[in-house]
Design a protein around this motif. Structure first.
Motif, short mmCIF file in Angstrom:
data_model
loop_
_atom_site.label_atom_id
_atom_site.label_comp_id
_atom_site.label_asym_id
_atom_site.label_seq_id
_atom_site.Cartn_x
_atom_site.Cartn_y
_atom_site.Cartn_z
N LEU A 26 35.15 -15.74 58.71
CA LEU A 26 36.18 -15.12 57.97
C LEU A 26 35.48 -13.76 57.74
N VAL A 27 36.63 -12.92 58.65
CA VAL A 27 36.37 -11.49 58.57
C VAL A 27 37.97 -11.40 57.43
N GLU A 34 27.99 -0.01 61.69
CA GLU A 34 29.02 -0.15 61.58
C GLU A 34 29.25 -1.48 60.25
N SER A 35 29.96 -1.96 59.44
CA SER A 35 30.10 -2.52 58.50
C SER A 35 30.89 -3.59 58.47
N ASP A 36 30.74 -4.60 57.21
CA ASP A 36 32.40 -5.89 57.65
C ASP A 36 32.18 -5.95 56.44
N ARG A 37 33.47 -6.64 56.06
CA ARG A 37 32.83 -7.95 55.13
C ARG A 37 33.39 -8.84 55.38
N LYS A 38 32.59 -9.83 55.34
CA LYS A 38 33.32 -11.55 55.79
C LYS A 38 32.33 -12.64 54.85
N ALA A 39 33.00 -13.56 53.84
CA ALA A 39 32.37 -15.25 54.16
C ALA A 39 32.49 -16.50 55.31
N VAL A 40 31.16 -16.57 55.32
CA VAL A 40 30.42 -18.21 56.12
C VAL A 40 30.83 -19.03 55.39
N THR A 87 26.01 -16.25 47.06
CA THR A 87 26.11 -18.29 47.85
C THR A 87 27.21 -18.41 46.76
N TYR A 88 28.19 -18.51 46.85
CA TYR A 88 28.84 -19.50 45.67
C TYR A 88 29.54 -20.97 46.82
N GLU A 89 28.91 -21.82 45.64
CA GLU A 89 29.07 -23.27 45.48
C GLU A 89 30.27 -23.91 45.84
N VAL A 102 29.36 -14.05 50.85
CA VAL A 102 29.53 -13.60 51.11
C VAL A 102 29.11 -12.53 51.80
N GLN A 103 29.18 -11.17 52.81
CA GLN A 103 28.15 -11.02 53.14
C GLN A 103 29.04 -9.70 53.38
N SER A 104 28.15 -8.65 53.24
CA SER A 104 28.67 -7.20 54.71
C SER A 104 27.21 -6.63 54.59
#
Length: 149
Positions: free
Chosen positions: A73-74, A138-144, A37-39, A49-51
């Motif tokens: 955002l993927v 499966e996995s992806d990388r995304k930003a929430v 998590t980024y402020e 930011v997640q995987s």
């Protein structure tokens, strides 16, 4: 709910938090950031930011928030997401006290979110994120991005 690609993000600049999200994306390389998590603007705007391991529809729960909008955002890979208007669902099956999330079961529309695409969910938009495209695990990388309204 909004579904679009990064190419068109500028056209949403007037929406709450979007100007700061666009600036953040212009100055940060999401792919090089560790999950976490980024402020950006205190509790008013931050990004996770997640995987995530993508899950099957059978394991999916819809979620909804009261205080925050999500911009998901993927940026690597792809996933499916689900959407349902909150008023079409019954009472939550779980509504943790003191948290800005409630979980629901119900019917939803499923849609594909490829790399470079984003979805925005407002309060009232129940959503099932991180659904598998082809097979569970499966996995992806995304930003929430969490945007306080």
């Amino acid at each position: 709910m909004i579904l679009d690609t990064l190419e068109h993000m500028e056209s949403y600049r007037a929406l709450p938090g979007m100007e700061k999200i666009i600036a953040f994306l212009g100055s940060h390389d999401l792919a090089s950031m560790a999950d976490g998590t980024y402020e950006i603007d205190g509790d008013d705007l931050y990004v996770m930011v997640q995987s995530p391991a993508l899950k099957s529809e059978e394991d999916a729960l819809l979620e909804a928030h009261k205080l925050y909008a999500d911009l998901q955002l993927v940026f690597s890979g792809a996933e499916c997401m689900g959407y349902a208007p909150l008023e079409t669902l019954g009472a939550p099956i779980d509504d943790p006290e003191g948290k800005d999330i409630a979980f629901y079961r119900g019917d939803y529309q499923k849609f594909f979110v490829p790399e470079g695409s984003f979805a925005v969910f407002y309060p009232g938009d129940a959503h099932a994120p991180s659904l598998s495209v082809y097979r569970e695990g499966e996995s992806d990388r995304k930003a929430v991005f969490k945007i306080r309204l």
